[in-house]
Structures are given as C-alpha cells and as structure tokens.
Design a protein around this motif. Structure first.
Motif, PDB file in Angstrom:
ATOM      1  N   VAL A  23       0.871  -1.174   0.000  1.00 64.69           N
ATOM      2  CA  VAL A  23       0.000   0.000   0.000  1.00 64.69           C
ATOM      3  C   VAL A  23       0.910   1.227   0.000  1.00 64.69           C
ATOM      4  O   VAL A  23       1.680   1.442   0.930  1.00 64.69           O
ATOM      5  N   ILE A  24       0.819   1.994  -1.067  1.00 59.57           N
ATOM      6  CA  ILE A  24       1.658   3.176  -1.229  1.00 59.57           C
ATOM      7  C   ILE A  24       0.948   4.370  -0.581  1.00 59.57           C
ATOM      8  O   ILE A  24      -0.255   4.538  -0.742  1.00 59.57           O
ATOM      9  N   LEU A  25       1.687   5.189   0.137  1.00 61.38           N
ATOM     10  CA  LEU A  25       1.144   6.364   0.819  1.00 61.38           C
ATOM     11  C   LEU A  25      -0.081   5.993   1.658  1.00 61.38           C
ATOM     12  O   LEU A  25      -1.147   6.587   1.560  1.00 61.38           O
ATOM     13  N   PRO A  29      -5.027   9.641   2.310  1.00 62.89           N
ATOM     14  CA  PRO A  29      -6.208   9.135   1.592  1.00 62.89           C
ATOM     15  C   PRO A  29      -6.334   9.654   0.159  1.00 62.89           C
ATOM     16  O   PRO A  29      -6.829   8.939  -0.713  1.00 62.89           O
ATOM     17  N   ALA A  30      -5.868  10.856  -0.104  1.00 60.86           N
ATOM     18  CA  ALA A  30      -5.991  11.429  -1.448  1.00 60.86           C
ATOM     19  C   ALA A  30      -5.048  10.758  -2.451  1.00 60.86           C
ATOM     20  O   ALA A  30      -5.358  10.686  -3.639  1.00 60.86           O
ATOM     21  N   ARG A  31      -3.906  10.280  -1.980  1.00 59.95           N
ATOM     22  CA  ARG A  31      -2.917   9.699  -2.900  1.00 59.95           C
ATOM     23  C   ARG A  31      -2.648   8.220  -2.660  1.00 59.95           C
ATOM     24  O   ARG A  31      -1.815   7.622  -3.340  1.00 59.95           O
ATOM     25  N   ARG A  32      -3.325   7.600  -1.732  1.00 66.21           N
ATOM     26  CA  ARG A  32      -3.125   6.188  -1.379  1.00 66.21           C
ATOM     27  C   ARG A  32      -3.361   5.279  -2.588  1.00 66.21           C
ATOM     28  O   ARG A  32      -4.331   5.440  -3.323  1.00 66.21           O
ATOM     29  N   ILE A  33      -2.456   4.312  -2.758  1.00 64.82           N
ATOM     30  CA  ILE A  33      -2.582   3.335  -3.842  1.00 64.82           C
ATOM     31  C   ILE A  33      -2.381   1.942  -3.257  1.00 64.82           C
ATOM     32  O   ILE A  33      -1.344   1.666  -2.652  1.00 64.82           O
ATOM     33  N   ASP A  34      -3.367   1.083  -3.451  1.00 62.93           N
ATOM     34  CA  ASP A  34      -3.266  -0.311  -3.011  1.00 62.93           C
ATOM     35  C   ASP A  34      -2.870  -1.133  -4.234  1.00 62.93           C
ATOM     36  O   ASP A  34      -3.677  -1.380  -5.116  1.00 62.93           O
ATOM     37  N   ARG A  35      -1.612  -1.563  -4.282  1.00 63.88           N
ATOM     38  CA  ARG A  35      -1.122  -2.315  -5.438  1.00 63.88           C
ATOM     39  C   ARG A  35      -1.802  -3.675  -5.567  1.00 63.88           C
ATOM     40  O   ARG A  35      -1.839  -4.233  -6.650  1.00 63.88           O
ATOM     41  N   PHE A  36      -2.338  -4.208  -4.485  1.00 62.98           N
ATOM     42  CA  PHE A  36      -3.007  -5.502  -4.554  1.00 62.98           C
ATOM     43  C   PHE A  36      -4.468  -5.380  -4.989  1.00 62.98           C
ATOM     44  O   PHE A  36      -5.140  -6.379  -5.191  1.00 62.98           O
ATOM     45  N   ALA A  37      -4.978  -4.160  -5.140  1.00 62.03           N
ATOM     46  CA  ALA A  37      -6.347  -3.977  -5.637  1.00 62.03           C
ATOM     47  C   ALA A  37      -6.431  -4.377  -7.110  1.00 62.03           C
ATOM     48  O   ALA A  37      -7.495  -4.729  -7.603  1.00 62.03           O
ATOM     49  N   ASP A  38      -5.302  -4.335  -7.788  1.00 53.63           N
ATOM     50  CA  ASP A  38      -5.208  -4.738  -9.192  1.00 53.63           C
ATOM     51  C   ASP A  38      -4.783  -6.212  -9.221  1.00 53.63           C
ATOM     52  O   ASP A  38      -3.665  -6.542  -8.824  1.00 53.63           O
ATOM     53  N   ASP A  43      -1.065 -10.876  -8.610  1.00 52.81           N
ATOM     54  CA  ASP A  43      -0.528 -12.130  -9.138  1.00 52.81           C
ATOM     55  C   ASP A  43       0.955 -12.005  -9.497  1.00 52.81           C
ATOM     56  O   ASP A  43       1.726 -12.934  -9.305  1.00 52.81           O
ATOM     57  N   GLY A  44       1.345 -10.844  -9.990  1.00 51.61           N
ATOM     58  CA  GLY A  44       2.743 -10.616 -10.360  1.00 51.61           C
ATOM     59  C   GLY A  44       3.671 -10.461  -9.169  1.00 51.61           C
ATOM     60  O   GLY A  44       4.889 -10.620  -9.292  1.00 51.61           O
ATOM     61  N   PHE A  45       3.108 -10.154  -8.012  1.00 53.32           N
ATOM     62  CA  PHE A  45       3.927  -9.952  -6.817  1.00 53.32           C
ATOM     63  C   PHE A  45       4.712 -11.205  -6.456  1.00 53.32           C
ATOM     64  O   PHE A  45       5.888 -11.126  -6.102  1.00 53.32           O
ATOM     65  N   ALA A  46       4.069 -12.362  -6.548  1.00 49.96           N
ATOM     66  CA  ALA A  46       4.752 -13.619  -6.185  1.00 49.96           C
ATOM     67  C   ALA A  46       5.968 -13.854  -7.066  1.00 49.96           C
ATOM     68  O   ALA A  46       7.045 -14.200  -6.573  1.00 49.96           O
ATOM     69  N   GLY A  47       5.821 -13.646  -8.367  1.00 49.51           N
ATOM     70  CA  GLY A  47       6.948 -13.825  -9.279  1.00 49.51           C
ATOM     71  C   GLY A  47       8.068 -12.845  -8.996  1.00 49.51           C
ATOM     72  O   GLY A  47       9.253 -13.205  -9.012  1.00 49.51           O
ATOM     73  N   VAL A  65      -1.474 -16.088  -5.105  1.00 49.79           N
ATOM     74  CA  VAL A  65      -2.517 -16.473  -4.155  1.00 49.79           C
ATOM     75  C   VAL A  65      -3.749 -16.929  -4.932  1.00 49.79           C
ATOM     76  O   VAL A  65      -4.180 -16.258  -5.871  1.00 49.79           O
ATOM     77  N   ALA A  66      -4.293 -18.063  -4.529  1.00 46.04           N
ATOM     78  CA  ALA A  66      -5.527 -18.555  -5.152  1.00 46.04           C
ATOM     79  C   ALA A  66      -6.649 -17.560  -4.864  1.00 46.04           C
ATOM     80  O   ALA A  66      -6.703 -16.966  -3.787  1.00 46.04           O
ATOM     81  N   GLU A  67      -7.540 -17.396  -5.796  1.00 45.45           N
ATOM     82  CA  GLU A  67      -8.612 -16.406  -5.702  1.00 45.45           C
ATOM     83  C   GLU A  67      -9.394 -16.489  -4.390  1.00 45.45           C
ATOM     84  O   GLU A  67      -9.640 -15.467  -3.753  1.00 45.45           O
ATOM     85  N   PRO A  68      -9.782 -17.682  -3.911  1.00 45.72           N
ATOM     86  CA  PRO A  68     -10.543 -17.725  -2.651  1.00 45.72           C
ATOM     87  C   PRO A  68      -9.737 -17.281  -1.423  1.00 45.72           C
ATOM     88  O   PRO A  68     -10.319 -16.965  -0.394  1.00 45.72           O
ATOM     89  N   ASN A  69      -8.417 -17.238  -1.528  1.00 42.93           N
ATOM     90  CA  ASN A  69      -7.562 -16.903  -0.381  1.00 42.93           C
ATOM     91  C   ASN A  69      -7.111 -15.438  -0.366  1.00 42.93           C
ATOM     92  O   ASN A  69      -6.408 -15.020   0.553  1.00 42.93           O
ATOM     93  N   ARG A  70      -7.488 -14.673  -1.367  1.00 43.15           N
ATOM     94  CA  ARG A  70      -7.009 -13.283  -1.463  1.00 43.15           C
ATOM     95  C   ARG A  70      -7.471 -12.421  -0.305  1.00 43.15           C
ATOM     96  O   ARG A  70      -6.714 -11.593   0.200  1.00 43.15           O
ATOM     97  N   THR A  71      -8.698 -12.609   0.128  1.00 43.41           N
ATOM     98  CA  THR A  71      -9.215 -11.811   1.242  1.00 43.41           C
ATOM     99  C   THR A  71      -8.405 -12.076   2.507  1.00 43.41           C
ATOM    100  O   THR A  71      -8.094 -11.149   3.255  1.00 43.41           O
ATOM    101  N   ARG A  72      -8.046 -13.334   2.741  1.00 44.38           N
ATOM    102  CA  ARG A  72      -7.233 -13.659   3.925  1.00 44.38           C
ATOM    103  C   ARG A  72      -5.848 -13.006   3.834  1.00 44.38           C
ATOM    104  O   ARG A  72      -5.310 -12.551   4.846  1.00 44.38           O
ATOM    105  N   LEU A  73      -5.279 -12.960   2.627  1.00 40.86           N
ATOM    106  CA  LEU A  73      -3.981 -12.301   2.468  1.00 40.86           C
ATOM    107  C   LEU A  73      -4.107 -10.817   2.791  1.00 40.86           C
ATOM    108  O   LEU A  73      -3.241 -10.254   3.472  1.00 40.86           O
ATOM    109  N   LEU A  74      -5.145 -10.167   2.317  1.00 38.76           N
ATOM    110  CA  LEU A  74      -5.325  -8.738   2.584  1.00 38.76           C
ATOM    111  C   LEU A  74      -5.551  -8.476   4.076  1.00 38.76           C
ATOM    112  O   LEU A  74      -5.027  -7.495   4.624  1.00 38.76           O
ATOM    113  N   THR A  75      -6.280  -9.348   4.745  1.00 41.66           N
ATOM    114  CA  THR A  75      -6.475  -9.228   6.187  1.00 41.66           C
ATOM    115  C   THR A  75      -5.135  -9.383   6.904  1.00 41.66           C
ATOM    116  O   THR A  75      -4.815  -8.622   7.828  1.00 41.66           O
ATOM    117  N   LEU A  76      -4.342 -10.359   6.464  1.00 41.93           N
ATOM    118  CA  LEU A  76      -3.013 -10.570   7.043  1.00 41.93           C
ATOM    119  C   LEU A  76      -2.121  -9.362   6.791  1.00 41.93           C
ATOM    120  O   LEU A  76      -1.396  -8.915   7.684  1.00 41.93           O
TER     121      LEU A  76
END
Length: 185
Positions: A23-25, A29-38, A43-47, A65-76
């Motif tokens: 999560v950048i910045l 709130p005005a400039r915050r960027i969540d790279r995992f929202a894309d 998916d490219g992060f792991a590589g 991360v498998a699609e069903p597990n993405r929410t758990r990763l974001l919580t973590l």
C-alpha cells in the motif's frame, strides 16, 4: 496503468513487510494506492518476490494467491502493518498481536501443501510468524520518506530509509533544494 514490481518494492527485508508495503502512501487518503487492488499486480507480486525478496530462498518458489484466499492475504497484510508499525513506534499492543496471530492462523488453516512451491499467502504468514517469534524491535523501522516498514540489517543499526537509492536520494534532494532556496533569499 501498467505497474512493474522492482527491487525497490522489496526493501522491507522480510516478505511480510514487503506485503505490508504494497500500500503506497498508506496514510494519505488522497494519494493512497493499493497495489493488490489490481489482480494482475497481485498475481505478479509472487513472481517478483521470487527475484527480489530477501527471504526468497527460504520459501522456494512462490506461487500467486488462489482467488478464494485473497481476502485472507489482505487481512493478514493489514494486521501485519498495524502490529509491526506499533512495534516500530515502541507501542506494545496486545490487541494488535492477537489480530495478527488470528490472521496468520486463518491463512495457515487454508494453506495447501504444494511441495517445493508455496503460495504467497502461506509464505507471508510464515514470514510474519517468524518476525513475531524472533523479534528485533531495534531493527524494525519506518521510513521517514514513504512510511514503509523495513528491517535495518546494517551492522550499527543506523539505516534511515527503506531504500537509499530512492527515499534517501529524495530526502537529500529536498534538503538541498530547501538550503539552496534559503541561500538565494
């Protein structure tokens, strides 16, 4: 907009911190960027972690991360950031530790056994657990330029920025600009 994961994005010194830093910045709130929202960036992060992360050797090949597990990763990710940010600021918050341990447990309960390959969420949980089990509070720092968490692995623990080539240069350039402007007046 296309995004590329570079070595600078893995300046945390531990996979769990690199994930938290996705999560950048974070506090702007005005400039915050969540790279995992894309999803392609997530998916490219792991590589990219396989190439650039300080702990890449420890986990073997990281898988997306498998699609069903993405929410758990974001919580973590969020629990990791809250807990270790408080720790870096010398706050001992039992509630944040409990939240982090619950997030780790949720990821590990859903983890599969992939042999030589490990999913990013599982590796992140192990990395966070390792940071909890082997705390180095004097090495955990927050970059004054970008706000990222990082482990200071320098011998004398004097590292200031997450990445000298990026944040260190920006900070020095700002300082130089202010001095030149003051001298010109």
């Amino acid at each position: 907009m296309t995004f590329t994961w570079t070595a600078h994005r893995f300046a945390g010194g531990a996979l769990a911190l690199d994930v938290a830093n996705s999560v950048i910045l974070r506090f702007d709130p005005a400039r915050r960027i969540d790279r995992f929202a894309d999803v392609p960036a997530l998916d490219g992060f792991a590589g990219a972690a396989n190439r650039f992360c300080a702990e890449s050797q420890r986990f073997g090949t990281l898988l997306p991360v498998a699609e069903p597990n993405r929410t758990r990763l974001l919580t973590l990710r969020e629990a990791t950031d809250r807990h270790f940010r408080a720790q870096a600021e010398a706050e001992q918050r039992v509630d944040l530790m409990a939240d982090l341990l619950e997030a780790i447990a949720a990821v590990l309960r859903g983890a599969g056994n992939g042999g030589d390959a490990v999913a990013l969420d599982t590796a992140t949980a192990h990395s966070a657990l390792s940071l909890v089990a082997n705390p180095e509070p004097d090495r955990l720092k927050i970059c004054p330029n970008c706000g990222w968490l990082f482990l200071d692995r320098s011998r004398n623990r004097s590292r200031t920025w997450c990445d000298m080539a990026v944040c260190g240069n920006r900070s020095k350039a700002k300082r130089h600009y202010r001095r030149s402007k003051e001298e010109a007046q």
